[in-house]
Design an enzyme around this catalytic site. Structure first.
Site, PDB file in Angstrom:
ATOM      1  CG  ASP A 282      16.473  55.256 132.507  1.00 11.10           C
ATOM      2  OD1 ASP A 282      17.633  55.507 132.881  1.00 11.10           O
ATOM      3  OD2 ASP A 282      16.209  54.439 131.606  1.00 11.10           O
TER       4      ASP A 282
ATOM      5  CG  ASP B 130      22.338  54.794 134.368  1.00  5.07           C
ATOM      6  OD1 ASP B 130      21.467  55.548 133.896  1.00  5.07           O
ATOM      7  OD2 ASP B 130      22.252  53.558 134.355  1.00  5.07           O
TER       8      ASP B 130
END
Length: 439
Positions: free
Chosen positions: A105, A315
């Site tokens: 992440d 992201d």
């Protein structure tokens, strides 16, 4: 679906296995998990963006280790829409090591995993839950330690329990973890098992009370610019440099590499600057300034991409790319104009879909994204459209920011990153792209 073992030798880095976690041919999928629906993933994207907005600006610190070579770690595909959403890495934690799968992440900082004795609640996961009592290297951080202060600098909840420093993190989609801030050894291995490195004294979260929304995975490895991220903690070890390649299908492999790598193709990487300093943002902020369809630059005023002053980031855990509404409308209009030979349809979440039933071949117009610095990122078909129900519904993989407040401008999601090498030169302040580099 076949489980394909694929090993690739690319310059001086270890190339690792990336498999679909839902594939029926791997042992860890015997729990018969279901892939997520389109509505779930779009809803999850929106919840994630709300989480990213909530921790927009934080103060950061740094830590690091001795210089070492680059190392890659294996990754798995998580919940899917045509193979996209979370991607997983397998790491060893403790001494002797206990292997767990965690989400990679780039939009969060702490590395945490579910941790026995689970004094609160541990949700069901496929792999055995990490047991700190079996590790010779595990240490909980006492409340009196200055290391406890790093939690507040990371925007995480900080408290004290039985003289142990505790953390709490919430991700916006009801995923959360709380437990003890601790120190442990982390071991990274390649898919072949021949390339390993043990990193001592990694600060991580020993999760004692965790929500059940991570698809039975063990936790999260945060890779942003916050002080607790694995990237920040290994600054001297890997030079604040990492890259990854997300595969274009559920049966092929990708990689995540820490450290700089050599190779002839590196000179072809196109970089755009990270537009904020690490002291003002934990995220990888980048600036979009244009779009093109079928080779024609769209007439979109530059202020459309910058006027909100909000999130404009890349992201790894947001599936779709979110565009300012005016930019999305221009893209949709130009794209539909090129696709008039095909049957237009839609879903509740995506308004530009096509039914290709009975169609032998499809011609999709090219789409490019332009970034600050004059960088053009040409997208491949798998970056432009996503299969919702093959072949009856294939949709444009972009979403307008309608419904968000001024805190959201642009999110480059992972569908648009498939099949390319994405390079994070954090110390150099830039993000690089090399399309077609995953072969």
């Amino acid at each position: 679906m076949l489980y394909i073992h694929l090993y690739v030798s690319v310059s001086n880095k270890a190339s690792l296995e990336l498999v679909n976690k839902h594939g029926p041919c791997i042992a860890r999928n015997q729990s018969n998990q279901n892939t997520h629906s389109l509505s779930h993933i779009v809803g999850r994207d929106r919840a994630r963006i709300a989480y990213l907005q909530s921790r927009r600006s934080k103060n950061l610190a740094r830590d690091g280790f001795e210089q070492s070579k680059a190392i890659s770690i294996p990754t798995d595909a998580g919940s899917v829409v045509n193979g996209q959403s979370d991607y997983l890495i397998k790491v060893g934690i403790g001494s002797p090591k206990q292997e767990v799968y965690v989400v990679m992440d780039t939009g969060s900082n702490i590395f945490w995993t579910q941790c026995k004795p689970c004094t609160g609640k541990c949700y069901k996961q496929v792999d055995p839950i990490y047991d700190s009592s079996k590790s010779l290297k595990y240490r909980a951080i006492p409340c009196s330690s200055s290391l406890c202060d790093v939690l507040s600098n990371s925007g995480l909840g900080q408290d004290c329990e039985e003289n142990k420093c505790t953390y709490r993190v919430e991700y916006g989609d009801e995923t959360s973890s709380s437990g003890y801030l601790s120190i442990e050894r982390l071991t990274i291995r390649s898919a072949s098992g021949r390339s390993t490195i043990a990193v001592n004294d990694i600060l991580f979260g020993c999760g004692q009370n965790n929500s059940d929304v991570l698809d039975t995975e063990s936790g999260v490895m945060g890779l942003d610019r916050g002080p607790l991220s694995f990237v920040s903690q290994t600054t001297r070890l890997f030079q604040n440099y990492f890259s990854y390649c997300l595969p274009t299908s559920t049966s092929t492999t990708g990689y995540l590499t820490f450290g700089k790598t050599d190779g002839i193709r590196n000179k072809f990487i196109k970089f755009t600057p990270i537009t904020t300093s690490a002291s003002t943002s934990q995220f990888y902020d980048i600036e979009i300034n244009g779009l093109s369809v079928a080779g024609q630059k769209l007439n979109i005023p530059g202020t459309v991409f910058t006027s909100s002053g909000g999130l404009s980031i890349i992201d790894s855990s947001t599936a779709f790319t979110f565009l300012p509404s005016a930019a999305y409308t221009a893209l949709r209009t130009a794209f539909r104009r090129q696709m008039t030979n095909y049957k237009l349809t839609r879903t509740a979440e995506l308004d530009t879909c096509y039914d290709f039933t009975g169609v032998d071949s499809v011609s999709i117009p090219s789409v490019s994204i332009f970034f600050k610095g004059g960088i053009e990122l040409p997208l491949q078909p798998e970056n432009i459209m996503t299969v919702v129900a093959s072949p009856s519904k294939v949709c444009l993989a972009f979403i307008p920011t309608d419904g968000f407040d001024s805190g959201t401008n642009f999110i480059l999601g992972n569908i648009q990153q498939l099949g390319m090498q994405v390079v994070y030169d954090v110390s150099g302040g830039k993000i690089g792209f090399l399309p077609g580099a995953c072969n």
